[in-house]
Design a protein around this motif. Structure first.
Motif, PDB file in Angstrom:
ATOM      1  N   UNK A   3     -45.919  85.578 -63.674  1.00 15.66           N
ATOM      2  CA  UNK A   3     -45.336  84.402 -63.024  1.00 15.66           C
ATOM      3  C   UNK A   3     -43.946  84.723 -62.497  1.00 15.66           C
ATOM      4  N   UNK A   4     -43.699  84.312 -61.254  1.00 16.18           N
ATOM      5  CA  UNK A   4     -42.356  84.394 -60.665  1.00 16.18           C
ATOM      6  C   UNK A   4     -41.867  82.978 -60.410  1.00 16.18           C
ATOM      7  N   UNK A  27     -43.054  87.898 -72.047  1.00 16.40           N
ATOM      8  CA  UNK A  27     -41.717  87.884 -71.429  1.00 16.40           C
ATOM      9  C   UNK A  27     -41.583  88.866 -70.272  1.00 16.40           C
ATOM     10  N   UNK A  28     -42.203  90.038 -70.412  1.00 16.13           N
ATOM     11  CA  UNK A  28     -42.087  91.057 -69.361  1.00 16.13           C
ATOM     12  C   UNK A  28     -42.878  90.698 -68.104  1.00 16.13           C
ATOM     13  N   UNK A  29     -43.740  89.665 -68.192  1.00 16.35           N
ATOM     14  CA  UNK A  29     -44.509  89.208 -67.025  1.00 16.35           C
ATOM     15  C   UNK A  29     -43.878  88.000 -66.342  1.00 16.35           C
ATOM     16  N   UNK A  51     -37.644  89.925 -66.044  1.00 17.46           N
ATOM     17  CA  UNK A  51     -36.976  90.464 -64.859  1.00 17.46           C
ATOM     18  C   UNK A  51     -36.200  89.346 -64.167  1.00 17.46           C
ATOM     19  N   UNK A  52     -34.964  89.651 -63.759  1.00 14.77           N
ATOM     20  CA  UNK A  52     -34.122  88.660 -63.086  1.00 14.77           C
ATOM     21  C   UNK A  52     -33.569  89.275 -61.811  1.00 14.77           C
ATOM     22  N   UNK A  53     -33.755  88.583 -60.709  1.00 12.32           N
ATOM     23  CA  UNK A  53     -33.317  89.105 -59.410  1.00 12.32           C
ATOM     24  C   UNK A  53     -32.707  87.988 -58.582  1.00 12.32           C
ATOM     25  N   UNK A  62     -44.676  90.891 -57.323  1.00  7.10           N
ATOM     26  CA  UNK A  62     -45.861  91.162 -58.125  1.00  7.10           C
ATOM     27  C   UNK A  62     -46.061  90.001 -59.091  1.00  7.10           C
ATOM     28  N   UNK A  63     -46.811  88.978 -58.650  1.00  9.51           N
ATOM     29  CA  UNK A  63     -47.029  87.797 -59.483  1.00  9.51           C
ATOM     30  C   UNK A  63     -48.345  87.137 -59.099  1.00  9.51           C
TER      31      UNK A  63
END
Length: 267
Positions: A3-4, A27-29, A51-53, A62-63
């Motif tokens: 999930x993004x 958490x890593x997804x 991941x934080x961007x 990639x979600x």
């Protein structure tokens, strides 16, 4: 599921916490995408494995599911400035007020859109979310979305998308109406000489008790009101004042104006 979340503000982060709490994703997804780089350190403390961007950094996403949690006023700018292209099998879940499915599809050039309207008690896992979906979303995909939404409280599927503007006005904005009334009651208590913290205690516990009575009684709201409002008593005096000042009509008008504003946001 990967999930993004586009727009990791209060609602985006509360959704993320619920998904992780109930182990619906790893958490890593989870990929949190924000506008301001300055917020990354604080969010990284809460989500150390995710991941934080920034929007600017994301060139490919990639979600399986992309949740749009930006302010509706910002959506058009975000849609015009994202640097990645949505893949054919990716689903989009919008939790923006007012912006309809057709507009999201056109702005993102993508058909697979689910639109939902949560409210702020999702922060405690006690929210309610109305949602609907575009044609082409399968039953199994909807079930996955519902599982995610139910982790934040309860969810209700609506066949008619137009009702979501009413849901926005009723439950999306609804917590603020209760806070407004509670604030007035607390201030009335203070005006009668009751100390502020004590006034808050009386009002909040009264609200909590009234909620449980509504939930556990077979009586209608009118009957519950009559149970409290004896003839010639104090409650009747208050209710008479409310009626004389059209309090119920004013409250309804405010909610209808909230719905009107939700429809305006789409334009």
């Amino acid at each position: 599921m990967k999930i993004a979340i586009l727009g990791a503000g209060n609602m985006g982060l509360s959704f993320s916490k619920s998904f992780l709490k109930y182990e619906l994703i790893k958490p890593e997804n989870l990929h949190l995408i924000i506008r301001s780089e300055s917020k990354i350190p604080k969010i990284a403390e809460e989500f150390p494995k995710s991941k934080i961007s920034t929007f600017e950094e994301v060139r490919e996403l990639d979600a399986d599911l992309i949740i749009i949690a930006v302010k509706p006023q910002d959506f058009q700018t975000v849609a015009q400035n994202i640097h990645f292209k949505l893949k054919e099998n990716q689903m989009v879940l919008s939790i923006m007020a007012g912006i309809n499915i057709e507009k999201i599809q056109k702005s993102l050039h993508h058909p697979l859109v689910v639109r939902a309207m949560p409210n702020s008690p999702t922060l405690l896992g006690m929210g309610i979310t109305g949602y609907t979906a575009a044609d082409g979303i399968s039953f199994s995909q909807l079930i996955n979305i519902e599982r995610l939404l139910n982790s934040t409280g309860r969810s209700v599927y609506l066949e008619n998308e137009e009702l979501l503007d009413g849901v926005t006005a009723l439950s999306g904005s609804g917590p603020a109406y209760f806070y407004y009334i509670i604030d007035a009651m607390i201030k009335a208590g203070m005006e009668m000489g009751i100390e502020e913290n004590l006034s808050k205690l009386f009002v909040k516990q009264t609200m909590l008790g009234a909620y449980h009575l509504i939930n556990n009684s077979d009586k209608s709201l009118e009957e519950l009101i009559k149970d409290v409002a004896s003839k010639g008593g104090t409650t009747e005096a208050a209710l008479k004042t409310f009626e004389e000042n059209s309090f119920k009509d004013i409250l309804k008008l405010g909610i209808l104006n909230a719905e009107k504003r939700a429809k305006e946001l789409n334009n």
